[in-house]
Design an enzyme around this catalytic site. Structure first.
Site, PDB file in Angstrom:
ATOM      1  N   GLN A  46     119.948  39.212   0.919  1.00  0.00           N
ATOM      2  CA  GLN A  46     121.176  38.527   1.255  1.00  0.00           C
ATOM      3  C   GLN A  46     122.216  38.882   0.094  1.00  0.00           C
ATOM      4  OE1 GLN A  46     120.883  34.261   1.660  1.00  0.00           O
ATOM      5  NE2 GLN A  46     122.389  33.869   0.179  1.00  0.00           N
ATOM      6  N   ARG A  59     130.745  28.565 -13.193  1.00  0.00           N
ATOM      7  CA  ARG A  59     129.707  27.966 -12.430  1.00  0.00           C
ATOM      8  C   ARG A  59     128.336  28.453 -12.981  1.00  0.00           C
ATOM      9  NH1 ARG A  59     131.128  29.329  -6.558  1.00  0.00           N
ATOM     10  NH2 ARG A  59     133.706  29.598  -6.664  1.00  0.00           N
ATOM     11  N   HIS A  62     122.292  27.783 -12.793  1.00  0.00           N
ATOM     12  CA  HIS A  62     121.215  27.546 -11.828  1.00  0.00           C
ATOM     13  C   HIS A  62     120.267  28.416 -11.768  1.00  0.00           C
ATOM     14  CE1 HIS A  62     125.558  26.762  -9.811  1.00  0.00           C
ATOM     15  NE2 HIS A  62     125.125  25.625 -10.266  1.00  0.00           N
ATOM     16  N   LYS A  72     118.474  38.160  -8.844  1.00  0.00           N
ATOM     17  CA  LYS A  72     119.976  38.530  -8.546  1.00  0.00           C
ATOM     18  C   LYS A  72     120.356  39.782  -9.203  1.00  0.00           C
ATOM     19  CE  LYS A  72     121.023  33.444  -8.401  1.00  0.00           C
ATOM     20  NZ  LYS A  72     121.706  32.315  -9.313  1.00  0.00           N
ATOM     21  N   HIS A 119     121.259  31.124 -14.283  1.00  0.00           N
ATOM     22  CA  HIS A 119     122.413  31.948 -14.421  1.00  0.00           C
ATOM     23  C   HIS A 119     123.609  30.972 -14.153  1.00  0.00           C
ATOM     24  CE1 HIS A 119     125.252  34.109 -11.912  1.00  0.00           C
ATOM     25  NE2 HIS A 119     125.188  35.117 -13.056  1.00  0.00           N
ATOM     26  N   TYR A 132     126.961  39.135  -5.194  1.00  0.00           N
ATOM     27  CA  TYR A 132     125.558  38.947  -5.690  1.00  0.00           C
ATOM     28  C   TYR A 132     124.653  39.745  -4.552  1.00  0.00           C
ATOM     29  CZ  TYR A 132     126.904  34.770  -8.132  1.00  0.00           C
ATOM     30  OH  TYR A 132     127.782  33.809  -9.011  1.00  0.00           O
ATOM     31  N   ASP A 143     116.917  24.427  -5.353  1.00  0.00           N
ATOM     32  CA  ASP A 143     117.879  24.571  -6.702  1.00  0.00           C
ATOM     33  C   ASP A 143     117.719  23.716  -7.820  1.00  0.00           C
ATOM     34  OD1 ASP A 143     118.856  22.857  -4.643  1.00  0.00           O
ATOM     35  OD2 ASP A 143     121.024  22.860  -5.452  1.00  0.00           O
ATOM     36  N   ASP A 168     127.786  20.753 -10.988  1.00  0.00           N
ATOM     37  CA  ASP A 168     127.370  21.281 -12.262  1.00  0.00           C
ATOM     38  C   ASP A 168     127.731  20.607 -13.505  1.00  0.00           C
ATOM     39  OD1 ASP A 168     126.409  23.600 -10.825  1.00  0.00           O
ATOM     40  OD2 ASP A 168     128.378  24.889 -11.314  1.00  0.00           O
TER      41      ASP A 168
END
Length: 196
Positions: A46, A59, A62, A72, A119, A132, A143, A168
Site C-alpha cells: 500500500q 501526526r 502510531h 513503513k 511513528h 508512505y 492501531d 492523537d
C-alpha cells in the site's frame, strides 16, 4: 542508495545517490535488491500520502499491533518535517527512547521504520506532503498510539503545536515506572483511525 542505521534497531535513514545534470537529478528511492542487501525486506502492499496545510501540525505517535506488523518507508515530497520514531517494545534495550530525523523535499531523505515502532512527525513548514510505502494494507482495529507530549518520552518538538487530531491528543499517558508489555489502548472505538 545509502542506508544508515540509527540508535534504534529497526529504524534506518535512507539517502539517495543522485545523478545530476542540466535537467536536475535522478535517483532511486526504493530498490528491493538494495534493501535486502542491507537486511531490510519490504514488500510494498500500500502507498499513501499525507498532506498537511499548516506548519506545526503533529501526526502520531502510531503503530499497528499484532498480527498486522506494519513496516513503513516515509519520504517527504513537498515541504519539511521532523520525523520521530519511539521504541515501545518492552524487551528492547532502547525501550521508550526515540530518534528524530528531518525529512524534506530538499534533502530527499527517507526513513525506514520496522514493524512495532511508534511513528509520528511535526511539519516544519506549511504545505508539507509525505508519502508512505507500507508492507501491509491498513487493517482496522489494530492501531495503537502514544501521546506526542508524554513526559516519559521527552520529545522536543521544534514548533508549538498548531494542529493535531482529537484522537492523537487523547492517547493515554504512560504510567510512571511502567514496564512490561506496552500496548496503549485506542482513545476512540476500535476501527477509527487517524492517518499517520
Amino acid at each position: 542508495m545509502i542506508v544508515t542505521p540509527t540508535a534504534i534497531d529497526g529504524v534506518w535513514i535512507v539517502d539517495i545517490e543522485a545523478f545530476t545534470d542540466a535537467r536536475g537529478l535522478f535517483a532511486r528511492t526504493f530498490c528491493a535488491q538494495e534493501f535486502a542487501a542491507a537486511g531490510l525486506t519490504v514488500e510494498v502492499a500500500q502507498c499513501s500520502v499525507a498532506y498537511n496545510a499548516t506548519a506545526g501540525t503533529i501526526r502520531g505517535m502510531h503503530w499497528a499491533d499484532e498480527p498486522v506488523r506494519e513496516t513503513k518507508l516515509v519520504r517527504v515530497t513537498r515541504g519539511a518535517l521532523l520525523d520521530v520514531v519511539v521504541d515501545p517494545r518492552p524487551d528492547s534495550p532502547t525501550y521508550l527512547r526515540h530518534v528524530a530525523v528531518e525529512l524534506s523535499a530538499d534533502n530527499h531523505r527517507a526513513l525506514f521504520i520496522a514493524a512495532g515502532l511508534a511513528h509520528g512527525y511535526q511539519t516544519l513548514v506549511d504545505a508539507t506532503e509525505a508519502t508512505y510505502q507500507m508492507n501491509v494494507p491498513f487493517t482496522p482495529g489494530h492501531d495503537r498510539g502514544l501521546r506526542f507530549d508524554d513526559p516519559r518520552l521527552a520529545i522536543a518538538w521544534p514548533l508549538p503545536v498548531s494542529v493535531i487530531s482529537d484522537k492523537d491528543r487523547a492517547w493515554r499517558l504512560l504510567p510512571d515506572g511502567a514496564t512490561g508489555d506496552l500496548v496503549a489502548a485506542p482513545a476512540e472505538p476500535v476501527g477509527v483511525r487517524s492517518v499517520t
